[in-house]
Design a protein around this motif. Structure first.
Motif, PDB file in Angstrom:
ATOM      1  N   TRP A   2      46.079 -30.283 -71.770  1.00 31.89           N
ATOM      2  CA  TRP A   2      45.082 -30.895 -70.899  1.00 31.89           C
ATOM      3  C   TRP A   2      43.873 -29.964 -70.837  1.00 31.89           C
ATOM      4  CZ3 TRP A   2      50.240 -30.729 -70.077  1.00 31.89           C
ATOM      5  CH2 TRP A   2      50.911 -31.925 -69.814  1.00 31.89           C
ATOM      6  N   VAL A   3      42.678 -30.512 -70.997  1.00 30.06           N
ATOM      7  CA  VAL A   3      41.450 -29.738 -70.850  1.00 30.06           C
ATOM      8  C   VAL A   3      40.811 -30.139 -69.521  1.00 30.06           C
ATOM      9  CG1 VAL A   3      39.214 -29.155 -71.823  1.00 30.06           C
ATOM     10  CG2 VAL A   3      41.138 -29.681 -73.341  1.00 30.06           C
ATOM     11  N   ILE A   4      40.714 -29.171 -68.615  1.00 30.26           N
ATOM     12  CA  ILE A   4      40.169 -29.441 -67.276  1.00 30.26           C
ATOM     13  C   ILE A   4      38.760 -28.856 -67.219  1.00 30.26           C
ATOM     14  CG2 ILE A   4      40.488 -29.077 -64.805  1.00 30.26           C
ATOM     15  CD1 ILE A   4      43.473 -28.632 -65.374  1.00 30.26           C
ATOM     16  N   GLN A   5      37.784 -29.699 -66.919  1.00 30.68           N
ATOM     17  CA  GLN A   5      36.398 -29.250 -66.844  1.00 30.68           C
ATOM     18  C   GLN A   5      35.800 -29.655 -65.500  1.00 30.68           C
ATOM     19  OE1 GLN A   5      35.026 -31.240 -70.505  1.00 30.68           O
ATOM     20  NE2 GLN A   5      34.511 -29.200 -71.293  1.00 30.68           N
ATOM     21  N   VAL A   6      35.148 -28.692 -64.859  1.00 28.80           N
ATOM     22  CA  VAL A   6      34.423 -28.967 -63.618  1.00 28.80           C
ATOM     23  C   VAL A   6      32.978 -28.517 -63.832  1.00 28.80           C
ATOM     24  CG1 VAL A   6      36.477 -28.725 -62.175  1.00 28.80           C
ATOM     25  CG2 VAL A   6      35.058 -26.722 -62.635  1.00 28.80           C
ATOM     26  N   PRO A   7      32.024 -29.082 -63.129  1.00 28.39           N
ATOM     27  CA  PRO A   7      30.612 -28.728 -63.370  1.00 28.39           C
ATOM     28  C   PRO A   7      30.313 -27.297 -62.939  1.00 28.39           C
ATOM     29  CG  PRO A   7      30.800 -30.181 -61.460  1.00 28.39           C
ATOM     30  CD  PRO A   7      32.139 -30.160 -62.108  1.00 28.39           C
ATOM     31  N   PRO A   8      29.695 -26.482 -63.799  1.00 26.98           N
ATOM     32  CA  PRO A   8      29.280 -25.128 -63.391  1.00 26.98           C
ATOM     33  C   PRO A   8      28.349 -25.220 -62.188  1.00 26.98           C
ATOM     34  CG  PRO A   8      29.046 -25.446 -65.754  1.00 26.98           C
ATOM     35  CD  PRO A   8      29.313 -26.802 -65.171  1.00 26.98           C
ATOM     36  N   PRO A   9      28.335 -24.254 -61.293  1.00 27.42           N
ATOM     37  CA  PRO A   9      29.058 -22.971 -61.373  1.00 27.42           C
ATOM     38  C   PRO A   9      30.474 -23.019 -60.801  1.00 27.42           C
ATOM     39  CG  PRO A   9      27.670 -22.958 -59.442  1.00 27.42           C
ATOM     40  CD  PRO A   9      27.428 -24.297 -60.121  1.00 27.42           C
ATOM     41  N   PHE A  10      30.987 -24.241 -60.532  1.00 25.14           N
ATOM     42  CA  PHE A  10      32.331 -24.327 -59.971  1.00 25.14           C
ATOM     43  C   PHE A  10      33.356 -23.751 -60.953  1.00 25.14           C
ATOM     44  CE2 PHE A  10      30.127 -27.491 -57.450  1.00 25.14           C
ATOM     45  CZ  PHE A  10      30.683 -27.329 -56.197  1.00 25.14           C
ATOM     46  N   THR A  11      34.479 -23.289 -60.413  1.00 26.50           N
ATOM     47  CA  THR A  11      35.583 -22.786 -61.234  1.00 26.50           C
ATOM     48  C   THR A  11      36.835 -23.610 -60.948  1.00 26.50           C
ATOM     49  OG1 THR A  11      36.196 -21.141 -59.561  1.00 26.50           O
ATOM     50  CG2 THR A  11      34.651 -20.454 -61.288  1.00 26.50           C
ATOM     51  N   VAL A  12      37.813 -23.505 -61.830  1.00 27.81           N
ATOM     52  CA  VAL A  12      39.037 -24.310 -61.734  1.00 27.81           C
ATOM     53  C   VAL A  12      40.126 -23.539 -60.997  1.00 27.81           C
ATOM     54  CG1 VAL A  12      40.843 -25.498 -63.034  1.00 27.81           C
ATOM     55  CG2 VAL A  12      38.481 -25.492 -63.894  1.00 27.81           C
ATOM     56  N   GLN A  13      40.749 -24.186 -60.039  1.00 26.66           N
ATOM     57  CA  GLN A  13      41.945 -23.651 -59.383  1.00 26.66           C
ATOM     58  C   GLN A  13      43.119 -24.566 -59.729  1.00 26.66           C
ATOM     59  OE1 GLN A  13      43.053 -24.327 -55.147  1.00 26.66           O
ATOM     60  NE2 GLN A  13      42.721 -22.113 -54.899  1.00 26.66           N
ATOM     61  N   ILE A  14      44.253 -23.970 -60.127  1.00 32.56           N
ATOM     62  CA  ILE A  14      45.445 -24.740 -60.510  1.00 32.56           C
ATOM     63  C   ILE A  14      46.615 -24.304 -59.639  1.00 32.56           C
ATOM     64  CG2 ILE A  14      47.083 -25.239 -62.375  1.00 32.56           C
ATOM     65  CD1 ILE A  14      44.793 -24.702 -64.336  1.00 32.56           C
ATOM     66  N   HIS A  15      47.290 -25.280 -59.056  1.00 26.42           N
ATOM     67  CA  HIS A  15      48.458 -25.003 -58.214  1.00 26.42           C
ATOM     68  C   HIS A  15      49.650 -25.752 -58.796  1.00 26.42           C
ATOM     69  CE1 HIS A  15      50.907 -24.047 -54.807  1.00 26.42           C
ATOM     70  NE2 HIS A  15      51.036 -25.308 -54.441  1.00 26.42           N
ATOM     71  N   VAL A  16      50.660 -25.006 -59.271  1.00 22.35           N
ATOM     72  CA  VAL A  16      51.880 -25.597 -59.825  1.00 22.35           C
ATOM     73  C   VAL A  16      52.829 -25.924 -58.670  1.00 22.35           C
ATOM     74  CG1 VAL A  16      53.818 -25.278 -61.403  1.00 22.35           C
ATOM     75  CG2 VAL A  16      51.592 -24.285 -61.957  1.00 22.35           C
ATOM     76  N   LEU A  17      53.120 -27.199 -58.494  1.00 21.12           N
ATOM     77  CA  LEU A  17      53.950 -27.645 -57.372  1.00 21.12           C
ATOM     78  C   LEU A  17      55.430 -27.399 -57.633  1.00 21.12           C
ATOM     79  CD1 LEU A  17      52.153 -31.053 -56.769  1.00 21.12           C
ATOM     80  CD2 LEU A  17      51.793 -28.922 -55.528  1.00 21.12           C
ATOM     81  N   SER A  18      55.875 -27.605 -58.872  1.00 22.22           N
ATOM     82  CA  SER A  18      57.283 -27.410 -59.219  1.00 22.22           C
ATOM     83  C   SER A  18      57.372 -26.996 -60.677  1.00 22.22           C
ATOM     84  CB  SER A  18      58.095 -28.685 -58.983  1.00 22.22           C
ATOM     85  OG  SER A  18      57.618 -29.749 -59.807  1.00 22.22           O
ATOM     86  N   LEU A  19      58.436 -26.233 -60.993  1.00 22.82           N
ATOM     87  CA  LEU A  19      58.604 -25.731 -62.350  1.00 22.82           C
ATOM     88  C   LEU A  19      60.094 -25.660 -62.664  1.00 22.82           C
ATOM     89  CD1 LEU A  19      56.916 -24.443 -64.764  1.00 22.82           C
ATOM     90  CD2 LEU A  19      57.648 -22.235 -63.845  1.00 22.82           C
ATOM     91  N   ALA A  20      60.492 -26.255 -63.781  1.00 21.33           N
ATOM     92  CA  ALA A  20      61.873 -26.171 -64.276  1.00 21.33           C
ATOM     93  C   ALA A  20      61.790 -26.183 -65.795  1.00 21.33           C
ATOM     94  CB  ALA A  20      62.719 -27.325 -63.757  1.00 21.33           C
ATOM     95  N   VAL A  21      61.517 -25.001 -66.354  1.00 22.22           N
ATOM     96  CA  VAL A  21      61.251 -24.842 -67.783  1.00 22.22           C
ATOM     97  C   VAL A  21      62.139 -23.733 -68.308  1.00 22.22           C
ATOM     98  CG1 VAL A  21      59.505 -24.192 -69.497  1.00 22.22           C
ATOM     99  CG2 VAL A  21      58.873 -25.663 -67.578  1.00 22.22           C
ATOM    100  N   GLU A  22      62.750 -23.949 -69.480  1.00 23.55           N
ATOM    101  CA  GLU A  22      63.652 -22.955 -70.053  1.00 23.55           C
ATOM    102  C   GLU A  22      63.028 -21.567 -70.023  1.00 23.55           C
ATOM    103  OE1 GLU A  22      65.992 -21.957 -74.271  1.00 23.55           O
ATOM    104  OE2 GLU A  22      64.562 -23.607 -74.166  1.00 23.55           O
TER     105      GLU A  22
END
Length: 412
Positions: A2-22
């Protein structure tokens, strides 16, 4: 991807809600990866396992999120949210810790003895940390419990209680409440009880996990050590235990039991079984007419190619620490480290992982874990290289014996 783009000068914040990965780290098979492109370099952060990572505050208006899985073990996957933030307005979830203006840490990373923040604020104001976790206790009786009991204990705990009573007495340890993460082999969360004043000096009376209370445990002398370990995964309500001193003179054994000189009582089946169950070996004396064969070494030659040429050439299985049944299974697990062979620090890393996966076996019986200094040296040399790949150091060196005695730990 996934490519996440927000208009500058904003920056991207990512919050992982759940994770179940080997997993576990360094996430060589399946992973979730966040990449941001800065002016002169690319920053990549990789996650796996079953614990959702802390919030990621990027410094870029574009972020690439990649999920990758191989052909084998599958898990529940992940769920995540993102939003746009103004520069310098990085934030964390309510239970996370913010440092370096934009970095978030999970609670277990605070006051763990390893600074994760450049400003080291995660290792300050730590006087409250583990105040109810471990310590030295003496006297005729006392109690101990996991942190926060009866509420759930925190993640990433290492608590060590050293119990001492007067000479001429032994210690009886009784568990009142007991509820830890359930596993077939107790390797994630567990209580381990040692018949000595330190973890490397005497026999282990038992390692326990799950929801079944351990039996009453009795030391052979006036000292006992209780170790509680919790990883970063599932947490439960923990345990509460009491101990009391019992005079050796006051101890009596049932008519069918054998009494050691320390007053410890043994079941008849333990007599002449080839193992010294009494500290002085009294249960193995006069056993010439026993039907039990004499003790024979269970050592076997190391056959795994990656682990040949160590300071020792004998190991023993099953590996009770890592729940590995034989050398073939160990070799299969060690293949994941081959991708790191080009690193300059691979040799100290090889000695460490071989010492853990194929521990040194003594011809007299028993196996030795690597010394803590072996792990610390490998961590010091390899952590910078692993950081370049966004791999966190995968071992907790503090769980290994801290000793210079070659009879207590090995130096592969």
């Amino acid at each position: 991807m996934w490519v996440i783009q927000v208009p500058p000068p904003f920056t991207v914040q990512i919050h992982v809600l759940s994770l179940a990965v080997e997993g576990p780290s360094p996430c060589l098979f399946d992973w979730l990866e966040v990449q941001e492109q800065l002016e002169l370099r690319s920053v990549v952060t990789r996650f796996c396992g079953n614990v959702a990572p802390p919030t990621v505050n990027t410094n870029s208006s574009t972020a690439w999120v990649t999920f990758r899985s191989d052909a084998t073990i599958a898990g529940g996957g992940f769920a995540a949210q993102y939003r746009a933030l103004l520069p310098g307005h990085g934030s964390c979830s309510r239970d996370e810790f913010l440092c370096d203006s934009s970095r978030c840490l999970l609670p277990g990373a605070l006051c763990d003895g390893h600074p994760h923040c450049q400003d080291r604020t995660d290792e300050t104001n730590c006087s409250h940390k583990h105040k109810d976790c471990g310590g030295q206790q003496s006297g005729p009786s006392g109690s101990l419990s996991s942190p926060n009991h009866p509420r759930n204990y925190p993640h990433q705990q290492l608590c060590i209680w050293q119990l001492s009573v007067e000479e001429g007495h032994v210690i009886t340890l009784s568990f009142r409440n007991f509820s830890l993460e359930t596993q077939d082999v107790c390797e994630f969360d567990y209580v381990e009880v040692h018949d000595s004043l330190s973890t490397g000096a005497g026999r282990v009376l038992g390692r326990f996990c799950g929801t079944t209370s351990p039996p009453d445990l009795v030391s052979s002398g006036p000292h006992m050590t209780v170790v509680f370990v919790a990883d970063e995964g599932v947490a439960d309500s923990g345990f509460n235990a009491t101990y009391r001193a019992v005079s050796v003179l006051d101890r009596t054994c049932a008519p069918s039991q054998f009494a050691c000189s320390t007053g410890e009582c043994l079941q008849p089946r333990w007599l002449c079984d080839g193992w010294n169950d009494c500290p002085d070996g009294a249960d193995e004396r006069g056993c010439d007419n026993s039907t039990f064969p004499p003790f024979a070494s269970s050592c076997e030659a190391i056959e795994v190619e990656m682990c040949r040429g160590l300071s020792y050439n004998l190991t023993s299985f099953p590996n009770i620490w890592l729940s590995i049944s034989d050398q073939r299974e160990a070799a299969a697990l060690l293949r994941q480290y081959r991708v790191l062979m080009d690193l300059a620090c691979f040799e100290p890393l090889r000695r460490l992982v071989c010492g853990m996966f194929l521990p040194q076996c003594s011809p007299q019986g028993g196996v030795l874990q690597p010394c803590r200094s072996v792990c610390s040296s490998a961590e010091q040399q390899c952590s910078p290289a692993l950081d370049l790949f966004s791999f966190s150091w995968p071992f907790n060196c503090h769980l290994l014996p801290d000793s210079q005695d070659p009879t207590e730990c090995s130096r592969p």
